[in-house]
Design a protein around this motif. Sequence first.
Motif, PDB file in Angstrom:
ATOM      1  N   ASP A   5       0.845  -1.182   0.000  1.00 36.55           N
ATOM      2  CA  ASP A   5       0.000   0.000   0.000  1.00 36.55           C
ATOM      3  C   ASP A   5       0.889   1.243   0.000  1.00 36.55           C
ATOM      4  O   ASP A   5       1.693   1.438   0.917  1.00 36.55           O
ATOM      5  CB  ASP A   5      -0.900  -0.019   1.234  1.00 36.55           C
ATOM      6  N   SER A   6       0.761   2.074  -1.017  1.00 32.37           N
ATOM      7  CA  SER A   6       1.612   3.256  -1.150  1.00 32.37           C
ATOM      8  C   SER A   6       1.462   4.209   0.020  1.00 32.37           C
ATOM      9  O   SER A   6       2.434   4.839   0.439  1.00 32.37           O
ATOM     10  CB  SER A   6       1.297   4.000  -2.452  1.00 32.37           C
ATOM     11  N   ARG A   7       0.274   4.340   0.554  1.00 34.90           N
ATOM     12  CA  ARG A   7       0.071   5.253   1.689  1.00 34.90           C
ATOM     13  C   ARG A   7       0.821   4.748   2.928  1.00 34.90           C
ATOM     14  O   ARG A   7       1.318   5.541   3.720  1.00 34.90           O
ATOM     15  CB  ARG A   7      -1.404   5.426   1.969  1.00 34.90           C
ATOM     16  N   SER A   8       0.919   3.450   3.083  1.00 32.95           N
ATOM     17  CA  SER A   8       1.683   2.894   4.205  1.00 32.95           C
ATOM     18  C   SER A   8       3.161   3.177   4.048  1.00 32.95           C
ATOM     19  O   SER A   8       3.827   3.565   5.010  1.00 32.95           O
ATOM     20  CB  SER A   8       1.464   1.381   4.303  1.00 32.95           C
ATOM     21  N   PHE A  21       9.650   3.458  -2.513  1.00 27.36           N
ATOM     22  CA  PHE A  21       9.506   3.601  -3.955  1.00 27.36           C
ATOM     23  C   PHE A  21       8.023   3.721  -4.248  1.00 27.36           C
ATOM     24  O   PHE A  21       7.217   2.960  -3.714  1.00 27.36           O
ATOM     25  CB  PHE A  21      10.081   2.358  -4.650  1.00 27.36           C
ATOM     26  N   GLY A  22       7.650   4.704  -5.057  1.00 22.37           N
ATOM     27  CA  GLY A  22       6.238   4.845  -5.368  1.00 22.37           C
ATOM     28  C   GLY A  22       5.995   5.851  -6.472  1.00 22.37           C
ATOM     29  O   GLY A  22       6.939   6.363  -7.092  1.00 22.37           O
ATOM     30  N   LEU A  23       4.737   6.152  -6.698  1.00 29.74           N
ATOM     31  CA  LEU A  23       4.343   7.071  -7.754  1.00 29.74           C
ATOM     32  C   LEU A  23       4.680   8.509  -7.376  1.00 29.74           C
ATOM     33  O   LEU A  23       4.407   8.951  -6.266  1.00 29.74           O
ATOM     34  CB  LEU A  23       2.845   6.952  -8.018  1.00 29.74           C
ATOM     35  N   GLU A  24       5.237   9.219  -8.317  1.00 32.91           N
ATOM     36  CA  GLU A  24       5.664  10.596  -8.082  1.00 32.91           C
ATOM     37  C   GLU A  24       4.521  11.470  -7.580  1.00 32.91           C
ATOM     38  O   GLU A  24       4.706  12.289  -6.676  1.00 32.91           O
ATOM     39  CB  GLU A  24       6.233  11.179  -9.371  1.00 32.91           C
ATOM     40  N   ALA A  25       3.333  11.292  -8.127  1.00 30.16           N
ATOM     41  CA  ALA A  25       2.201  12.131  -7.739  1.00 30.16           C
ATOM     42  C   ALA A  25       1.888  12.015  -6.248  1.00 30.16           C
ATOM     43  O   ALA A  25       1.493  12.994  -5.622  1.00 30.16           O
ATOM     44  CB  ALA A  25       0.977  11.758  -8.567  1.00 30.16           C
ATOM     45  N   LEU A  26       2.078  10.852  -5.671  1.00 27.92           N
ATOM     46  CA  LEU A  26       1.795  10.656  -4.253  1.00 27.92           C
ATOM     47  C   LEU A  26       2.830  11.349  -3.372  1.00 27.92           C
ATOM     48  O   LEU A  26       2.499  11.877  -2.310  1.00 27.92           O
ATOM     49  CB  LEU A  26       1.750   9.159  -3.929  1.00 27.92           C
ATOM     50  N   PHE A  27       4.078  11.391  -3.824  1.00 30.52           N
ATOM     51  CA  PHE A  27       5.160  11.917  -3.000  1.00 30.52           C
ATOM     52  C   PHE A  27       5.519  13.367  -3.302  1.00 30.52           C
ATOM     53  O   PHE A  27       6.249  13.990  -2.550  1.00 30.52           O
ATOM     54  CB  PHE A  27       6.408  11.044  -3.173  1.00 30.52           C
ATOM     55  N   ALA A  28       5.011  13.924  -4.392  1.00 24.42           N
ATOM     56  CA  ALA A  28       5.427  15.257  -4.867  1.00 24.42           C
ATOM     57  C   ALA A  28       5.261  16.341  -3.812  1.00 24.42           C
ATOM     58  O   ALA A  28       6.165  17.179  -3.634  1.00 24.42           O
ATOM     59  CB  ALA A  28       4.654  15.616  -6.131  1.00 24.42           C
ATOM     60  N   GLU A  29       4.156  16.362  -3.127  1.00 28.48           N
ATOM     61  CA  GLU A  29       3.901  17.390  -2.101  1.00 28.48           C
ATOM     62  C   GLU A  29       4.972  17.360  -1.018  1.00 28.48           C
ATOM     63  O   GLU A  29       5.452  18.400  -0.565  1.00 28.48           O
ATOM     64  CB  GLU A  29       2.526  17.145  -1.493  1.00 28.48           C
ATOM     65  N   TYR A  30       5.362  16.172  -0.598  1.00 27.53           N
ATOM     66  CA  TYR A  30       6.314  16.005   0.497  1.00 27.53           C
ATOM     67  C   TYR A  30       7.742  16.307   0.054  1.00 27.53           C
ATOM     68  O   TYR A  30       8.547  16.775   0.844  1.00 27.53           O
ATOM     69  CB  TYR A  30       6.193  14.597   1.078  1.00 27.53           C
ATOM     70  N   VAL A  31       8.032  16.047  -1.208  1.00 25.67           N
ATOM     71  CA  VAL A  31       9.346  16.408  -1.765  1.00 25.67           C
ATOM     72  C   VAL A  31       9.412  17.925  -1.901  1.00 25.67           C
ATOM     73  O   VAL A  31      10.416  18.550  -1.539  1.00 25.67           O
ATOM     74  CB  VAL A  31       9.587  15.710  -3.121  1.00 25.67           C
ATOM     75  N   ALA A  32       8.336  18.538  -2.374  1.00 21.50           N
ATOM     76  CA  ALA A  32       8.311  19.993  -2.588  1.00 21.50           C
ATOM     77  C   ALA A  32       8.494  20.761  -1.280  1.00 21.50           C
ATOM     78  O   ALA A  32       9.179  21.790  -1.262  1.00 21.50           O
ATOM     79  CB  ALA A  32       7.005  20.396  -3.258  1.00 21.50           C
ATOM     80  N   ASP A  33       7.901  20.270  -0.192  1.00 16.18           N
ATOM     81  CA  ASP A  33       8.034  21.021   1.068  1.00 16.18           C
ATOM     82  C   ASP A  33       9.208  20.555   1.923  1.00 16.18           C
ATOM     83  O   ASP A  33       9.402  21.026   3.037  1.00 16.18           O
ATOM     84  CB  ASP A  33       6.725  21.002   1.862  1.00 16.18           C
TER      85      ASP A  33
END
Length: 78
Positions: A5-8, A21-33
């Motif tokens: 589960d990507s959220r986990s 490792f996961g989809l960029e869209a899921l992690f983008a917010e956290y990388v940006a901030d």
Amino acid sequence: MTADDSRSTLAMALHGAGLTFGLEALFAEYVADGRLRLVLTDWATMGPGFYLYYSGRRQVPAGLRALLTIAAKLKPLG
């Protein structure tokens, strides 16, 4: 630790449990901030994304129809 589960895996990464490792869209917010950072970028895939194959029958199940509608609206992979 592994999870299907990507959220986990996102939660584990945000709490310092290691790499994920996961989809960029899921992690983008956290990388940006700055809460997460990209590593091993040379190993990231730049493939065409996912495809959904289904029967061309007229009677598409309601669940599949809903998934197709949501995916078309959200465009989760860009």
